[in-house]
Write a protein that holds these residues in place. Sequence first.
Motif, PDB file in Angstrom:
ATOM      1  N   LEU A   6       1.742  -5.506   1.159  1.00  0.00           N
ATOM      2  CA  LEU A   6       1.017  -5.634  -0.104  1.00  0.00           C
ATOM      3  C   LEU A   6       1.984  -6.199  -1.136  1.00  0.00           C
ATOM      4  CD1 LEU A   6      -0.830  -2.179  -0.310  1.00  0.00           C
ATOM      5  CD2 LEU A   6      -1.935  -4.398   0.001  1.00  0.00           C
ATOM      6  N   SER A  15       4.381  -2.430   3.789  1.00  0.00           N
ATOM      7  CA  SER A  15       2.923  -2.285   3.729  1.00  0.00           C
ATOM      8  C   SER A  15       2.184  -3.616   3.683  1.00  0.00           C
ATOM      9  CB  SER A  15       2.536  -1.460   2.497  1.00  0.00           C
ATOM     10  OG  SER A  15       2.920  -2.129   1.305  1.00  0.00           O
ATOM     11  N   GLU A  39      -8.914  -2.062   4.486  1.00  0.00           N
ATOM     12  CA  GLU A  39      -7.618  -2.663   4.820  1.00  0.00           C
ATOM     13  C   GLU A  39      -6.567  -2.258   3.791  1.00  0.00           C
ATOM     14  OE1 GLU A  39      -4.765  -4.435   6.922  1.00  0.00           O
ATOM     15  OE2 GLU A  39      -6.847  -4.176   7.568  1.00  0.00           O
ATOM     16  N   THR A  40      -6.956  -2.220   2.520  1.00  0.00           N
ATOM     17  CA  THR A  40      -6.031  -1.776   1.472  1.00  0.00           C
ATOM     18  C   THR A  40      -5.629  -0.326   1.702  1.00  0.00           C
ATOM     19  OG1 THR A  40      -7.070  -3.281  -0.124  1.00  0.00           O
ATOM     20  CG2 THR A  40      -5.691  -1.526  -1.017  1.00  0.00           C
ATOM     21  N   GLN A  54      -5.246   3.846  12.671  1.00  0.00           N
ATOM     22  CA  GLN A  54      -3.903   3.623  12.148  1.00  0.00           C
ATOM     23  C   GLN A  54      -3.000   4.750  12.628  1.00  0.00           C
ATOM     24  OE1 GLN A  54      -2.860   0.987   9.997  1.00  0.00           O
ATOM     25  NE2 GLN A  54      -0.892   1.803  10.694  1.00  0.00           N
ATOM     26  N   ARG A  88      -3.076   0.015   4.477  1.00  0.00           N
ATOM     27  CA  ARG A  88      -1.734  -0.404   4.067  1.00  0.00           C
ATOM     28  C   ARG A  88      -1.093   0.616   3.129  1.00  0.00           C
ATOM     29  NH1 ARG A  88      -1.979  -7.044   3.678  1.00  0.00           N
ATOM     30  NH2 ARG A  88      -3.370  -7.318   5.456  1.00  0.00           N
TER      31      ARG A  88
END
Length: 308
Positions: free
Chosen positions: A232, A230, A201-202, A136, A205
């Motif tokens: 989310l 994000s 993955e959370t 990332q 984000r």
Amino acid sequence: MISRYTGKYYDHFSKHSSTTPPIFSKDKSYMMRFCTRLPSYRFDNSNLTIVYFKDGSGEFLTGNRGLKIEADKFMVVNPGQGWEYVNHKAEYIDVLSMVLTNSFKEQFDFYTNAAPQDRLDNPFGRVAENMYFIEQALRADNYRSGKLLKTIHKLSNSPEYLNTCPDEISIEMLNTVYMDQRKGYDIAARFGVKKYSTRMETLKRLLIANDYINDNLTHSISLEEISRVSALSRFHLYSSFKKVYGQTPHQYINRLKMAKARNYIMTGEYSINEIADLFGYNDASVFGKIFKKIYGRSPSNYFDGYLN
């Protein structure tokens, strides 16, 4: 953009400089500094790659994902199926990158996980399972490894850089990246989700959300904005953020803003109204109440106490 590396690719391991990009080998480590209009670069079956963009931007294509990177951000790309960098804007990029062999990383993994006696009995041991790093693009100032990359980049612009040991720099860099990533894994474990890929993955984000907040402290930031950036939902963002940071997004934003506002207050060069406006508070009284709640004094009293 004028630099001693303009138009050149310098490798600190080989002490070699070239006007053309190197062809990376899996059996060699590299520590590259360059400032060029590199249009694209491909590394098949890549080694662990750590890259910091001082200036410029682009996109790393790895697997079936595109990872965008921009100025003052860094990224770690795992060994595996390779990666390709694309400079969409054909602009100058000022980059520090490290490419470390699998042998180097495996020995580091062994040292990190082995018991003290095993390190002595088998000093060149390796482990089969390697840690998977979070891929990332991250804001350098928000992470220890990012700050270290910035320090190395700055050092590379001075003559002292030629006398430093690239192996030692690589060990320190890998150790710092490992610590940041380990912290990320520990955070992901708090989500209470069994599936590993969902936890990671959370986390990715949330890191995007955190970078967005830090990049926009001089604006009013809404939960809806962070949710959109994000990817989310507001409910998922609120719940996950509180588990990780121990605060709601709103509380976290206010604390970051007040910490920076305090520095402005202590200079005595700005009025309270100016500082409130600078950090996106239309009402100075609201700014004052939040500041007092966090620091126990009003902004003006805080400055008076600082002087005395």
